[in-house]
Write an enzyme that holds these catalytic residues in place. Structure first.
Site, short mmCIF file in Angstrom:
data_model
loop_
_atom_site.label_atom_id
_atom_site.label_comp_id
_atom_site.label_asym_id
_atom_site.label_seq_id
_atom_site.Cartn_x
_atom_site.Cartn_y
_atom_site.Cartn_z
N ASN A 64 0.73 -1.15 -0.09
CA ASN A 64 0.02 0.06 0.00
C ASN A 64 0.79 1.36 0.01
O ASN A 64 1.68 1.34 0.90
CB ASN A 64 -0.89 -0.06 1.34
CG ASN A 64 -1.83 1.24 1.37
OD1 ASN A 64 -1.49 2.35 1.14
ND2 ASN A 64 -3.14 0.90 1.70
N HIS A 98 0.88 6.44 2.02
CA HIS A 98 1.37 7.20 2.86
C HIS A 98 3.09 7.84 2.00
O HIS A 98 3.38 8.87 2.50
CB HIS A 98 1.91 6.45 4.03
CG HIS A 98 0.94 6.48 4.85
ND1 HIS A 98 -0.30 7.48 4.95
CD2 HIS A 98 0.12 5.08 5.27
CE1 HIS A 98 -1.05 6.73 5.65
NE2 HIS A 98 -1.10 5.62 5.84
N HIS A 138 -5.68 3.55 -1.72
CA HIS A 138 -6.81 4.10 -1.07
C HIS A 138 -7.18 5.50 -1.39
O HIS A 138 -6.60 6.31 -0.94
CB HIS A 138 -7.07 3.83 0.46
CG HIS A 138 -8.23 4.18 1.11
ND1 HIS A 138 -8.30 4.04 2.51
CD2 HIS A 138 -9.31 4.82 0.73
CE1 HIS A 138 -9.62 4.48 2.75
NE2 HIS A 138 -10.53 4.55 1.91
N ARG A 142 -9.38 8.24 -0.93
CA ARG A 142 -10.25 8.60 0.11
C ARG A 142 -11.04 9.82 -0.45
O ARG A 142 -10.81 10.66 -1.16
CB ARG A 142 -9.52 9.20 1.59
CG ARG A 142 -8.89 7.86 2.14
CD ARG A 142 -8.37 8.39 3.63
NE ARG A 142 -9.32 8.37 4.55
CZ ARG A 142 -9.74 7.48 5.53
NH1 ARG A 142 -8.93 6.64 5.60
NH2 ARG A 142 -10.51 7.72 6.36
N ARG A 157 -6.69 12.70 1.15
CA ARG A 157 -5.78 13.27 1.94
C ARG A 157 -4.45 12.72 1.59
O ARG A 157 -3.35 13.20 1.89
CB ARG A 157 -5.84 12.90 3.35
CG ARG A 157 -6.07 11.39 3.72
CD ARG A 157 -6.25 11.18 5.22
NE ARG A 157 -7.48 11.34 5.39
CZ ARG A 157 -8.31 10.77 6.61
NH1 ARG A 157 -7.43 9.98 7.40
NH2 ARG A 157 -9.30 11.03 7.23
N GLU A 176 -8.81 0.66 -2.90
CA GLU A 176 -9.39 0.73 -1.62
C GLU A 176 -10.47 1.79 -1.54
O GLU A 176 -10.08 2.80 -2.03
CB GLU A 176 -8.69 0.66 -0.35
CG GLU A 176 -7.77 -0.33 -0.13
CD GLU A 176 -6.95 -0.21 1.05
OE1 GLU A 176 -6.97 0.93 1.49
OE2 GLU A 176 -6.08 -1.07 1.44
N THR A 215 -8.49 3.52 8.51
CA THR A 215 -9.35 2.83 8.56
C THR A 215 -9.50 1.96 9.95
O THR A 215 -8.73 1.06 10.06
CB THR A 215 -9.55 1.80 7.28
OG1 THR A 215 -9.16 2.43 6.16
CG2 THR A 215 -10.66 1.19 7.28
N GLU A 222 -11.14 -9.27 3.22
CA GLU A 222 -9.77 -8.88 3.84
C GLU A 222 -10.27 -8.74 5.32
O GLU A 222 -11.13 -7.81 5.71
CB GLU A 222 -9.32 -7.71 3.13
CG GLU A 222 -7.91 -7.35 3.81
CD GLU A 222 -7.33 -6.31 3.09
OE1 GLU A 222 -7.21 -6.13 1.83
OE2 GLU A 222 -6.30 -5.54 3.75
N HIS A 271 -3.57 -4.61 7.76
CA HIS A 271 -3.76 -3.62 8.78
C HIS A 271 -2.83 -3.71 10.03
O HIS A 271 -2.96 -4.61 10.73
CB HIS A 271 -5.04 -3.16 9.26
CG HIS A 271 -5.32 -1.68 9.90
ND1 HIS A 271 -5.81 -0.62 9.08
CD2 HIS A 271 -5.00 -1.07 11.03
CE1 HIS A 271 -5.58 0.58 9.56
NE2 HIS A 271 -5.02 0.37 10.91
N1 PXP Z 1 -5.93 -3.07 3.99
C1 PXP Z 1 -6.90 -2.11 4.02
C2 PXP Z 1 -8.35 -2.61 3.48
C3 PXP Z 1 -6.67 -0.72 4.46
O1 PXP Z 1 -7.58 0.02 4.63
C4 PXP Z 1 -5.17 -0.44 5.18
C5 PXP Z 1 -4.92 0.82 5.36
O2 PXP Z 1 -5.23 1.78 4.54
C6 PXP Z 1 -4.41 -1.62 4.88
C7 PXP Z 1 -4.75 -2.78 4.45
C8 PXP Z 1 -2.78 -1.36 5.40
O3 PXP Z 1 -2.75 -1.04 6.56
P1 PXP Z 1 -1.42 -0.42 7.24
O4 PXP Z 1 -1.11 0.90 6.15
O5 PXP Z 1 -1.65 -0.32 8.72
O6 PXP Z 1 -0.32 -1.48 6.79
#
Ligand code: PXP
Length: 241
Positions: free
Chosen positions: A9, A12, A45, A47, A51, A72, A103, A153, A192
């Protein structure tokens, strides 16, 4: 046991870019590096408040990287329209509240059946693999079954933040949920809050087919670089299988 897929992901990277506006650091470059280092997919994602990932990033990710994109998205008309326009490989439906920092919990697939059903059907009809980001509970898995979602998930946030006995309980909940989903023909994924320190036990759950990991990888990349960090996560996941 089949190979566990890693979805990186890159949200960030966009968070840091947006702190100054402009184009640097570019999440697409991060996706390319993750791809070369062993990622199997890229997760982003979009959003509602934009952001981190922005609309333009989605088109650039779809057109510019070789890996499948897992988008996402909140269950809104706006996001549905964007998903249908770009047709990512997969769409993971997540709950979204503007005031949350991330999330914070799973989607209430059971409570929102009538709202989710048409959206899931439209995404599925467009050839997009739909996943529901849910708590690892039998009630939510049953809802995913009745909604016809091919993938769920599991939100691993509670597991990631728990300690001691509580962590063992959360791990069992995820393992039981993965077995229940797989038995009913749903492919379980998880994500997550996963890190080098807590990924092994989740990666060892045999039915789980994919992990989506973001914040830790991007944070750790500040110290060690993205490619070595993705490679290390890949190695820990492979060793756990
Ligand atoms: N899976 C989903 C559906 C999420 O919303 C997120 C956070 O955006 C993640 C995985 C990844 O989580 P993390 O950034 O804490 O690794």
């Amino acid at each position: 046991m089949s190979r566990l897929r890693l979805g990186v992901n890159i949200d960030h990277v966009a968070t840091i870019r947006n702190a100054r506006g402009g184009f640097h650091p570019d999440p697409i470059r991060a996706a390319e590096i993750a791809s070369e280092a062993g990622a199997d997919g890229i997760t982003a994602h979009l959003r509602e408040d934009r952001r981190h990932i922005m609309d333009d990033d989605i088109g650039r990710l779809i057109g510019g990287i070789a890996l499948p994109l897992n988008l996402e998205m909140a269950a809104t008309e706006e996001m549905l329209e964007i998903a249908l326009r770009h047709r990512p490989h997969a769409a993971c439906i997540v709950p979204e509240r503007r005031e949350e920092v991330t999330t914070e919990g799973g989607l209430d697939a059971a409570g929102q059946h009538n709202h989710l059903k048409p959206l899931i059907t439209k995404l599925g009809d467009a050839g997009i693999r739909v996943s529901l980001f849910i708590e690892p509970s039998p009630r939510q898995i049953e809802a995913a079954m009745s909604l016809g979602a091919p993938v769920v998930e599991f939100h691993t946030g509670r597991y990631a933040h728990a300690e001691g006995d509580e962590r063992a309980t959360e791990l069992r909940r995820i393992a039981d949920a993965a077995a229940l989903a797989a038995k009913n023909g749903i492919e379980p994924h998880a994500g997550h809050g996963l890190t080098f320190d807590n990924v092994t036990a989740i990666a060892a759950i045999p039915q789980i087919a994919e992990l989506n990991i973001g914040h830790f990888l991007i944070g750790e990349a500040i110290f060690d670089g993205l490619a070595p960090v993705v490679r290390r996560m890949r190695q820990l996941m492979d060793e756990a299988r």
